[in-house]
Design a protein around this motif. Structure first.
Motif, short mmCIF file in Angstrom:
data_model
loop_
_atom_site.label_atom_id
_atom_site.label_comp_id
_atom_site.label_asym_id
_atom_site.label_seq_id
_atom_site.Cartn_x
_atom_site.Cartn_y
_atom_site.Cartn_z
N PHE A 31 -7.13 5.21 9.49
CA PHE A 31 -6.37 5.75 10.61
C PHE A 31 -7.06 6.96 11.24
O PHE A 31 -7.70 7.76 10.56
CB PHE A 31 -4.98 6.19 10.15
N GLY A 32 -6.90 7.06 12.56
CA GLY A 32 -7.28 8.26 13.26
C GLY A 32 -6.19 9.32 13.15
O GLY A 32 -5.12 9.04 12.59
N GLU B 253 -8.56 -2.68 4.08
CA GLU B 253 -8.03 -1.33 4.27
C GLU B 253 -8.14 -0.92 5.71
O GLU B 253 -9.18 -1.10 6.36
CB GLU B 253 -8.78 -0.34 3.38
N GLN B 254 -7.06 -0.33 6.21
CA GLN B 254 -7.05 0.22 7.56
C GLN B 254 -7.30 1.72 7.48
O GLN B 254 -6.65 2.42 6.69
CB GLN B 254 -5.72 -0.07 8.25
N PRO C 165 -2.24 8.61 8.38
CA PRO C 165 -2.04 8.27 6.98
C PRO C 165 -3.36 7.98 6.27
O PRO C 165 -4.28 7.41 6.87
CB PRO C 165 -1.18 7.00 7.05
N THR D 19 -3.66 0.32 -3.28
CA THR D 19 -3.16 -1.00 -2.92
C THR D 19 -2.81 -1.73 -4.21
O THR D 19 -3.61 -1.75 -5.15
CB THR D 19 -4.22 -1.81 -2.16
N LEU E 198 -0.95 6.25 16.84
CA LEU E 198 -2.01 6.16 15.85
C LEU E 198 -2.85 4.92 16.09
O LEU E 198 -2.34 3.85 16.41
CB LEU E 198 -1.43 6.08 14.44
N TRP F 232 -6.72 -8.56 1.78
CA TRP F 232 -6.28 -7.43 2.60
C TRP F 232 -7.43 -6.48 2.82
O TRP F 232 -8.20 -6.16 1.90
CB TRP F 232 -5.13 -6.71 1.90
N GLN G 214 0.83 -1.20 0.00
CA GLN G 214 0.00 0.00 0.00
C GLN G 214 0.87 1.25 0.00
O GLN G 214 1.97 1.26 0.54
CB GLN G 214 -0.89 0.04 1.25
N TYR H 287 0.53 5.29 1.20
CA TYR H 287 -0.24 6.24 1.98
C TYR H 287 0.37 7.63 1.84
O TYR H 287 1.57 7.79 1.58
CB TYR H 287 -0.21 5.87 3.47
N LEU I 152 -4.91 6.16 2.81
CA LEU I 152 -4.57 5.21 1.76
C LEU I 152 -4.75 5.83 0.37
O LEU I 152 -5.78 6.43 0.06
CB LEU I 152 -5.44 3.96 1.86
#
Lengths: 112, 117
Positions: free
Chosen positions: B108-109, B105-106, A43, A48, B91, B103, A33, A35, A45
């Protein structure tokens, strides 16, 4: 332990120029990925890549995954001041349950 | 908003104090991650939860670091007896968990910036 090496670490260029950022490893990844992170934020995205040799385009950004799935590049065409930020590559070795391994990032500054 | 939120956004602690950092993940997200980001560096993985279960804590740097997610939603990262080297942005990220692999997707804060004096 997987290690992602990014280069260059810092890059400052003029608006309108092109640039390429690299992300390299000796490990094979199931996915990688990219970012972008701005000061004071987490971060976000960008893309990917999953398949070796894959190329993805996002407006002026072109992402490529190496044939052996060990490396990747990010190319920006006609950079703009809004592209300024920290660009991070990250990888998970397996499925989504794995925590991500990040590179140290490329600090990009686009001067008007 | 519908994103990941973290509080406080900034925390200053004296060396030796205990701190607690909170993460509110996106509603319905099963997976929750904590990362530590030192100044000018990329984030480093600390720990991972699937619902309330802490499945991976291999990245926690010492036994002074402790994380919990008792009801499978909000998570707290606690650092006891803080040291100057703990100064970093912490984070939190959350993701859906799709059975069958692939996979996820993450998201983030914004992070909590911890400064230990």
């Amino acid at each position: 332990t997987q290690l992602l090496e990014q280069s260059p670490q810092f890059l400052s260029i003029q608006e309108g120029e092109n640039l390429t950022v690299y992300c390299n490893s000796s490990s094979v990844f199931s996915s990688l990925q990219w970012y972008r992170q701005e000061p004071g934020e987490g971060p976000v995205l960008l893309v990917t890549v999953v398949t070796g040799g894959e190329v993805k385009k996002l407006k002026r950004l072109t992402f490529q995954f190496g044939d052996a799935r060990k490396d990747s590049s990010l190319h920006i065409t006609a950079a703009q001041p809004g592209d300024t930020g920290l660009y991070l590559c990250a990888a998970a070795s397996g499925g989504g349950a794995d925590g991500l391994t990040f590179g140290k990032g490329t600090h990009l500054i686009i001067q008007p | 908003g519908a994103g990941v939120s973290q509080s406080p956004r900034y925390k200053v602690a004296k060396r030796g104090q205990d701190v607690a950092l909170r993460c509110d993940p996106i509603s319905g997200h099963v997976s929750l991650f904590w990362y530590q980001q030192a100044l000018g560096q990329g984030p480093e993985f600390l720990t991972y939860f699937q619902n309330e279960a802490q499945l991976d804590k291999s990245g926690l740097p010492s036994d002074r670091f402790f994380a919990e997610r008792p009801e499978g939603s909000v998570s707290t990262l606690k650092i006891q007896r803080t040291q100057q080297e703990d100064s970093a942005v912490y984070l939190c990220a959350s993701s859906l968990f799709l059975f069958g692999g692939g996979w996820n997707e993450q998201f983030f804060g914004p992070g909590t910036r911890l400064t230990v004096l």
